[in-house]
Design a protein around this motif. Structure first.
Motif, PDB file in Angstrom:
ATOM      1  N   MET A   1       0.835  -1.180   0.000  1.00  0.00           N
ATOM      2  CA  MET A   1       0.000   0.000   0.000  1.00  0.00           C
ATOM      3  C   MET A   1       0.875   1.237   0.000  1.00  0.00           C
ATOM      4  SD  MET A   1      -3.188  -0.178   2.603  1.00  0.00           S
ATOM      5  CE  MET A   1      -4.565  -1.042   1.963  1.00  0.00           C
ATOM      6  N   ASP A   2       0.591   2.140  -0.909  1.00  0.00           N
ATOM      7  CA  ASP A   2       1.359   3.370  -1.008  1.00  0.00           C
ATOM      8  C   ASP A   2       0.540   4.514  -0.403  1.00  0.00           C
ATOM      9  OD1 ASP A   2       3.392   5.078  -1.637  1.00  0.00           O
ATOM     10  OD2 ASP A   2       2.842   5.278  -3.744  1.00  0.00           O
ATOM     11  N   LEU A   3       0.688   4.698   0.899  1.00  0.00           N
ATOM     12  CA  LEU A   3      -0.090   5.706   1.615  1.00  0.00           C
ATOM     13  C   LEU A   3       0.634   7.052   1.575  1.00  0.00           C
ATOM     14  CD1 LEU A   3      -1.089   3.540   4.699  1.00  0.00           C
ATOM     15  CD2 LEU A   3      -2.462   4.058   2.705  1.00  0.00           C
ATOM     16  N   LYS A   4       0.248   7.895   0.617  1.00  0.00           N
ATOM     17  CA  LYS A   4       0.856   9.217   0.456  1.00  0.00           C
ATOM     18  C   LYS A   4      -0.062  10.268   1.060  1.00  0.00           C
ATOM     19  CE  LYS A   4       3.237   8.055  -3.800  1.00  0.00           C
ATOM     20  NZ  LYS A   4       3.405   8.333  -5.228  1.00  0.00           N
ATOM     21  N   PRO A   5       0.487  11.409   1.499  1.00  0.00           N
ATOM     22  CA  PRO A   5      -0.377  12.476   2.030  1.00  0.00           C
ATOM     23  C   PRO A   5      -1.405  12.897   0.981  1.00  0.00           C
ATOM     24  CG  PRO A   5       1.936  12.980   2.427  1.00  0.00           C
ATOM     25  CD  PRO A   5       1.897  11.768   1.537  1.00  0.00           C
ATOM     26  N   GLY A   6      -2.658  12.998   1.400  1.00  0.00           N
ATOM     27  CA  GLY A   6      -3.732  13.393   0.498  1.00  0.00           C
ATOM     28  C   GLY A   6      -4.372  12.253  -0.264  1.00  0.00           C
ATOM     29  N   SER A   7      -3.784  11.043  -0.215  1.00  0.00           N
ATOM     30  CA  SER A   7      -4.386   9.922  -0.934  1.00  0.00           C
ATOM     31  C   SER A   7      -5.676   9.484  -0.237  1.00  0.00           C
ATOM     32  CB  SER A   7      -3.414   8.746  -1.070  1.00  0.00           C
ATOM     33  OG  SER A   7      -3.058   8.227   0.186  1.00  0.00           O
ATOM     34  N   ARG A   8      -6.636   9.032  -1.032  1.00  0.00           N
ATOM     35  CA  ARG A   8      -7.946   8.642  -0.528  1.00  0.00           C
ATOM     36  C   ARG A   8      -8.111   7.131  -0.632  1.00  0.00           C
ATOM     37  NH1 ARG A   8     -11.994  12.447  -3.656  1.00  0.00           N
ATOM     38  NH2 ARG A   8     -13.470  11.330  -2.354  1.00  0.00           N
ATOM     39  N   TRP A   9      -8.717   6.559   0.407  1.00  0.00           N
ATOM     40  CA  TRP A   9      -8.925   5.111   0.487  1.00  0.00           C
ATOM     41  C   TRP A   9     -10.351   4.850   0.937  1.00  0.00           C
ATOM     42  CZ3 TRP A   9      -4.939   1.989  -1.023  1.00  0.00           C
ATOM     43  CH2 TRP A   9      -3.709   2.632  -1.212  1.00  0.00           C
ATOM     44  N   LYS A  10     -10.885   3.702   0.544  1.00  0.00           N
ATOM     45  CA  LYS A  10     -12.232   3.333   0.975  1.00  0.00           C
ATOM     46  C   LYS A  10     -12.255   1.885   1.439  1.00  0.00           C
ATOM     47  CE  LYS A  10     -13.917   2.274  -3.677  1.00  0.00           C
ATOM     48  NZ  LYS A  10     -14.870   2.687  -4.699  1.00  0.00           N
ATOM     49  N   SER A  11     -13.228   1.609   2.280  1.00  0.00           N
ATOM     50  CA  SER A  11     -13.394   0.273   2.837  1.00  0.00           C
ATOM     51  C   SER A  11     -13.957  -0.674   1.791  1.00  0.00           C
ATOM     52  CB  SER A  11     -14.325   0.336   4.045  1.00  0.00           C
ATOM     53  OG  SER A  11     -14.621  -0.961   4.506  1.00  0.00           O
ATOM     54  N   ALA A  12     -13.561  -1.927   1.870  1.00  0.00           N
ATOM     55  CA  ALA A  12     -14.108  -2.967   0.990  1.00  0.00           C
ATOM     56  C   ALA A  12     -15.402  -3.544   1.557  1.00  0.00           C
ATOM     57  CB  ALA A  12     -13.084  -4.084   0.807  1.00  0.00           C
ATOM     58  N   VAL A  13     -15.704  -3.260   2.843  1.00  0.00           N
ATOM     59  CA  VAL A  13     -16.842  -3.905   3.502  1.00  0.00           C
ATOM     60  C   VAL A  13     -17.941  -2.951   3.949  1.00  0.00           C
ATOM     61  CG1 VAL A  13     -15.430  -5.826   4.305  1.00  0.00           C
ATOM     62  CG2 VAL A  13     -15.714  -3.833   5.763  1.00  0.00           C
ATOM     63  N   CYS A  14     -17.706  -1.637   3.885  1.00  0.00           N
ATOM     64  CA  CYS A  14     -18.715  -0.673   4.312  1.00  0.00           C
ATOM     65  C   CYS A  14     -18.501   0.646   3.572  1.00  0.00           C
ATOM     66  CB  CYS A  14     -18.673  -0.468   5.830  1.00  0.00           C
ATOM     67  SG  CYS A  14     -17.188   0.361   6.432  1.00  0.00           S
ATOM     68  N   SER A  15     -19.196   1.686   3.979  1.00  0.00           N
ATOM     69  CA  SER A  15     -19.143   2.967   3.277  1.00  0.00           C
ATOM     70  C   SER A  15     -18.005   3.880   3.738  1.00  0.00           C
ATOM     71  CB  SER A  15     -20.477   3.691   3.447  1.00  0.00           C
ATOM     72  OG  SER A  15     -20.718   3.939   4.828  1.00  0.00           O
ATOM     73  N   ALA A  16     -17.160   3.441   4.666  1.00  0.00           N
ATOM     74  CA  ALA A  16     -16.094   4.289   5.218  1.00  0.00           C
ATOM     75  C   ALA A  16     -15.084   4.720   4.155  1.00  0.00           C
ATOM     76  CB  ALA A  16     -15.373   3.552   6.340  1.00  0.00           C
ATOM     77  N   GLU A  17     -14.680   5.989   4.232  1.00  0.00           N
ATOM     78  CA  GLU A  17     -13.651   6.547   3.360  1.00  0.00           C
ATOM     79  C   GLU A  17     -12.722   7.408   4.205  1.00  0.00           C
ATOM     80  OE1 GLU A  17     -15.564   8.672   0.172  1.00  0.00           O
ATOM     81  OE2 GLU A  17     -16.660   6.894  -0.485  1.00  0.00           O
ATOM     82  N   VAL A  18     -11.420   7.366   3.899  1.00  0.00           N
ATOM     83  CA  VAL A  18     -10.434   8.134   4.660  1.00  0.00           C
ATOM     84  C   VAL A  18      -9.472   8.854   3.725  1.00  0.00           C
ATOM     85  CG1 VAL A  18     -10.527   6.576   6.660  1.00  0.00           C
ATOM     86  CG2 VAL A  18      -8.812   6.208   4.892  1.00  0.00           C
ATOM     87  N   VAL A  19      -8.826   9.892   4.280  1.00  0.00           N
ATOM     88  CA  VAL A  19      -7.783  10.624   3.589  1.00  0.00           C
ATOM     89  C   VAL A  19      -6.536  10.541   4.460  1.00  0.00           C
ATOM     90  CG1 VAL A  19      -7.051  12.887   2.747  1.00  0.00           C
ATOM     91  CG2 VAL A  19      -9.446  12.215   2.572  1.00  0.00           C
ATOM     92  N   VAL A  20      -5.383  10.269   3.852  1.00  0.00           N
ATOM     93  CA  VAL A  20      -4.132  10.187   4.604  1.00  0.00           C
ATOM     94  C   VAL A  20      -3.649  11.608   4.892  1.00  0.00           C
ATOM     95  CG1 VAL A  20      -1.737   9.407   4.579  1.00  0.00           C
ATOM     96  CG2 VAL A  20      -3.520   7.984   3.563  1.00  0.00           C
ATOM     97  N   VAL A  21      -3.510  11.947   6.170  1.00  0.00           N
ATOM     98  CA  VAL A  21      -3.002  13.256   6.586  1.00  0.00           C
ATOM     99  C   VAL A  21      -1.487  13.177   6.715  1.00  0.00           C
ATOM    100  CG1 VAL A  21      -3.051  15.017   8.401  1.00  0.00           C
ATOM    101  CG2 VAL A  21      -5.161  13.811   7.766  1.00  0.00           C
ATOM    102  N   ARG A  22      -1.018  12.146   7.426  1.00  0.00           N
ATOM    103  CA  ARG A  22       0.425  11.880   7.559  1.00  0.00           C
ATOM    104  C   ARG A  22       0.679  10.432   7.191  1.00  0.00           C
ATOM    105  NH1 ARG A  22       0.285  14.536  12.714  1.00  0.00           N
ATOM    106  NH2 ARG A  22       0.865  16.685  12.374  1.00  0.00           N
ATOM    107  N   PRO A  23       1.613  10.199   6.280  1.00  0.00           N
ATOM    108  CA  PRO A  23       1.894   8.816   5.887  1.00  0.00           C
ATOM    109  C   PRO A  23       2.720   8.104   6.958  1.00  0.00           C
ATOM    110  CG  PRO A  23       3.366  10.296   4.752  1.00  0.00           C
ATOM    111  CD  PRO A  23       2.414  11.162   5.528  1.00  0.00           C
ATOM    112  N   PRO A  24       2.701   6.782   6.956  1.00  0.00           N
ATOM    113  CA  PRO A  24       3.523   6.035   7.906  1.00  0.00           C
ATOM    114  C   PRO A  24       4.996   6.075   7.498  1.00  0.00           C
ATOM    115  CG  PRO A  24       2.396   4.534   6.445  1.00  0.00           C
ATOM    116  CD  PRO A  24       1.892   5.901   6.113  1.00  0.00           C
ATOM    117  N   LYS A  25       5.865   5.814   8.465  1.00  0.00           N
ATOM    118  CA  LYS A  25       7.313   5.807   8.215  1.00  0.00           C
ATOM    119  C   LYS A  25       7.764   4.528   7.520  1.00  0.00           C
ATOM    120  CE  LYS A  25       7.768   8.301  12.513  1.00  0.00           C
ATOM    121  NZ  LYS A  25       7.930   8.071  13.922  1.00  0.00           N
ATOM    122  N   GLU A  26       6.913   3.522   7.527  1.00  0.00           N
ATOM    123  CA  GLU A  26       7.260   2.217   6.951  1.00  0.00           C
ATOM    124  C   GLU A  26       6.057   1.663   6.189  1.00  0.00           C
ATOM    125  OE1 GLU A  26       6.365  -0.305  10.960  1.00  0.00           O
ATOM    126  OE2 GLU A  26       8.008   1.122  10.967  1.00  0.00           O
TER     127      GLU A  26
END
Length: 102
Positions: A1-26
């Protein structure tokens, strides 16, 4: 998974959607409802639902963070699934207390 700042992701099982504010270090696996999250443009598979114990839900406008990896997410759309990082539940980020103005 390439979690970049501002990237948008959605759940495969429900209506949840998120935006990455700070990416992980790893490299990590971001999950919702017990299933890996999908890139925003991807199609949701039919017939999936949150796994037992992974159905606590997320609320719009709330931030979730993992202090170990530095990941911070903003929920843009509420859903029934709970957020997790590498199988570990993500905690709701509390607002910082402001100093008193006395």
């Amino acid at each position: 998974m390439d979690l970049k700042p501002g990237s948008r992701w959605k759940s495969a099982v429900c209506s949840a959607e998120v935006v990455v504010v700070r990416p992980p270090k790893e490299a990590v696996s971001l999950e919702c409802g017990g299933q890996p999250m999908l890139a925003f443009a991807a199609e949701r598979p039919a017939g999936l639902s949150p796994a037992a114990g992974q159905d606590g839900g997320v609320a719009t406008g709330k931030r979730y963070a993992d202090p170990d990896t530095g990941l911070e997410l903003l929920v843009s759309k509420a859903g029934q699934g709970s957020l997790a990082l590498n199988g570990k539940p993500l905690a709701l980020k509390e607002a910082k207390a402001l100093p008193s103005s006395d």
